[in-house]
Scaffold this motif. Sequence first.
Motif, PDB file in Angstrom:
ATOM      1  N   ASP A  81      32.741  44.435  19.863  1.00  0.00           N
ATOM      2  CA  ASP A  81      31.307  44.781  19.877  1.00  0.00           C
ATOM      3  C   ASP A  81      31.104  46.334  20.297  1.00  0.00           C
ATOM      4  N   VAL A  82      31.396  46.436  21.394  1.00  0.00           N
ATOM      5  CA  VAL A  82      31.499  47.729  22.147  1.00  0.00           C
ATOM      6  C   VAL A  82      31.953  48.920  21.265  1.00  0.00           C
ATOM      7  N   ALA A  83      33.100  48.595  20.867  1.00  0.00           N
ATOM      8  CA  ALA A  83      34.129  49.488  20.221  1.00  0.00           C
ATOM      9  C   ALA A  83      33.136  50.107  18.852  1.00  0.00           C
ATOM     10  N   GLU A  84      32.663  48.908  18.172  1.00  0.00           N
ATOM     11  CA  GLU A  84      32.021  49.205  16.940  1.00  0.00           C
ATOM     12  C   GLU A  84      30.746  50.306  17.206  1.00  0.00           C
ATOM     13  N   ARG A  85      30.142  49.980  18.230  1.00  0.00           N
ATOM     14  CA  ARG A  85      28.972  50.782  18.655  1.00  0.00           C
ATOM     15  C   ARG A  85      29.488  52.286  19.020  1.00  0.00           C
ATOM     16  N   ILE A  86      30.514  52.213  19.753  1.00  0.00           N
ATOM     17  CA  ILE A  86      30.793  53.753  20.378  1.00  0.00           C
ATOM     18  C   ILE A  86      31.495  54.538  18.990  1.00  0.00           C
ATOM     19  N   ALA A  87      32.405  53.652  18.310  1.00  0.00           N
ATOM     20  CA  ALA A  87      32.972  54.539  17.036  1.00  0.00           C
ATOM     21  C   ALA A  87      32.070  55.099  16.197  1.00  0.00           C
ATOM     22  N   LYS A  88      30.807  54.767  15.917  1.00  0.00           N
ATOM     23  CA  LYS A  88      29.899  55.347  15.121  1.00  0.00           C
ATOM     24  C   LYS A  88      29.369  56.449  15.276  1.00  0.00           C
ATOM     25  N   PHE A  89      29.532  56.913  16.496  1.00  0.00           N
ATOM     26  CA  PHE A  89      29.190  58.301  16.919  1.00  0.00           C
ATOM     27  C   PHE A  89      30.162  59.506  16.403  1.00  0.00           C
ATOM     28  N   PRO A  90      29.389  60.424  15.664  1.00  0.00           N
ATOM     29  CA  PRO A  90      30.406  61.539  14.923  1.00  0.00           C
ATOM     30  C   PRO A  90      31.373  62.417  15.930  1.00  0.00           C
ATOM     31  N   ASN A  91      30.905  62.415  17.075  1.00  0.00           N
ATOM     32  CA  ASN A  91      31.777  63.247  18.173  1.00  0.00           C
ATOM     33  C   ASN A  91      33.059  62.317  18.448  1.00  0.00           C
ATOM     34  N   VAL A  92      33.018  61.055  18.388  1.00  0.00           N
ATOM     35  CA  VAL A  92      34.080  60.432  18.598  1.00  0.00           C
ATOM     36  C   VAL A  92      35.329  60.479  17.461  1.00  0.00           C
ATOM     37  N   GLU A  93      36.410  61.003  17.918  1.00  0.00           N
ATOM     38  CA  GLU A  93      37.615  61.387  17.160  1.00  0.00           C
ATOM     39  C   GLU A  93      38.439  60.043  16.824  1.00  0.00           C
ATOM     40  N   GLU A 109      35.160  65.449  20.562  1.00  0.00           N
ATOM     41  CA  GLU A 109      35.103  67.033  20.130  1.00  0.00           C
ATOM     42  C   GLU A 109      33.802  67.456  20.105  1.00  0.00           C
ATOM     43  N   GLY A 110      33.334  68.638  20.422  1.00  0.00           N
ATOM     44  CA  GLY A 110      32.281  69.373  20.312  1.00  0.00           C
ATOM     45  C   GLY A 110      32.415  70.862  20.295  1.00  0.00           C
ATOM     46  N   ASP A 111      31.311  71.598  20.050  1.00  0.00           N
ATOM     47  CA  ASP A 111      31.316  73.122  20.063  1.00  0.00           C
ATOM     48  C   ASP A 111      31.397  73.813  21.437  1.00  0.00           C
ATOM     49  N   SER A 112      31.092  72.769  22.449  1.00  0.00           N
ATOM     50  CA  SER A 112      30.962  73.427  23.690  1.00  0.00           C
ATOM     51  C   SER A 112      31.472  72.317  25.121  1.00  0.00           C
ATOM     52  N   MET A 113      31.733  72.776  26.198  1.00  0.00           N
ATOM     53  CA  MET A 113      31.734  71.747  27.211  1.00  0.00           C
ATOM     54  C   MET A 113      30.236  71.192  27.218  1.00  0.00           C
ATOM     55  N   SER A 114      29.321  71.782  27.255  1.00  0.00           N
ATOM     56  CA  SER A 114      28.002  71.380  27.471  1.00  0.00           C
ATOM     57  C   SER A 114      27.542  70.353  26.514  1.00  0.00           C
ATOM     58  N   GLU A 115      27.981  70.605  25.116  1.00  0.00           N
ATOM     59  CA  GLU A 115      27.550  69.384  24.217  1.00  0.00           C
ATOM     60  C   GLU A 115      28.678  68.127  24.154  1.00  0.00           C
ATOM     61  N   PHE A 119      26.832  64.702  25.145  1.00  0.00           N
ATOM     62  CA  PHE A 119      27.236  63.589  24.362  1.00  0.00           C
ATOM     63  C   PHE A 119      27.740  62.519  25.240  1.00  0.00           C
ATOM     64  N   ILE A 120      28.446  62.636  26.055  1.00  0.00           N
ATOM     65  CA  ILE A 120      28.922  61.623  27.132  1.00  0.00           C
ATOM     66  C   ILE A 120      27.710  60.948  27.971  1.00  0.00           C
ATOM     67  N   VAL A 124      26.752  57.814  25.322  1.00  0.00           N
ATOM     68  CA  VAL A 124      28.065  57.055  25.745  1.00  0.00           C
ATOM     69  C   VAL A 124      27.712  56.104  27.019  1.00  0.00           C
ATOM     70  N   ALA A 125      27.306  56.673  27.958  1.00  0.00           N
ATOM     71  CA  ALA A 125      27.139  56.297  29.380  1.00  0.00           C
ATOM     72  C   ALA A 125      25.875  55.299  29.254  1.00  0.00           C
ATOM     73  N   PRO A 126      24.891  55.629  28.499  1.00  0.00           N
ATOM     74  CA  PRO A 126      23.786  54.716  28.367  1.00  0.00           C
ATOM     75  C   PRO A 126      24.057  53.179  27.526  1.00  0.00           C
ATOM     76  N   VAL A 127      25.382  53.206  27.139  1.00  0.00           N
ATOM     77  CA  VAL A 127      25.630  51.913  26.395  1.00  0.00           C
ATOM     78  C   VAL A 127      25.725  50.727  27.679  1.00  0.00           C
ATOM     79  N   PRO A 128      25.104  49.853  27.540  1.00  0.00           N
ATOM     80  CA  PRO A 128      24.844  48.584  28.567  1.00  0.00           C
ATOM     81  C   PRO A 128      26.301  48.272  28.980  1.00  0.00           C
ATOM     82  N   GLU A 129      27.473  48.138  28.527  1.00  0.00           N
ATOM     83  CA  GLU A 129      28.507  47.619  28.814  1.00  0.00           C
ATOM     84  C   GLU A 129      29.377  48.771  29.592  1.00  0.00           C
TER      85      GLU A 129
END
Length: 162
Positions: A81-93, A109-115, A119-120, A124-129
């Motif tokens: 369940d957690v993987a399915e939610r996280i894998a949907k983000f386009p930044n996740v390779e 991946e992103g265009d900058s360290m800031s991006e 993103f994280i 990602v961090a706000p995902v409850p699990e």
Amino acid sequence: MDLSDEVVELLRENARYSVEDIARQTDSDPSEIEAIIDDLEDEGVIKGYRAIVDREQLDEETIRAVVELNITLDRETSYDDVAERIAKFPNVESLHLVSGDFDFMMEVEGDSMSEVSSFISNKVAPVPEVTQTVTHYVMTTYKEQGIEFGDGSDDDRLSVSP
């Protein structure tokens, strides 16, 4: 090894092999190889074809990071369940459930360290699990998906002998 396994191995070696190349290497009929490849794609064994790119050779700069994720599950939520939610983000390779000190290994991946950081921390961090993230920025890639980068002669240090 059956013919389907041979076809998969040859495509993993070089996805640009033509049907005729594979047929020649396996001593098979091209129509048989084409049918096997179609079946492998239809069954979802072959998910796609990609070029392995040495990003350092490109003018554009892409930031890559490997992120460790620790997860705490409740009775209603599974790793899937957690993987399915996280894998949907386009930044996740890529996203892997792993053994060891953390639960998931994620490549982003992103265009900058800031991006990447944003993103994280904002997606990602706000995902409850998700209870902890540890981010490792990729500095140099020496090998990816079995392909070595560089010619090994880039060491310009002087030899020192006693």
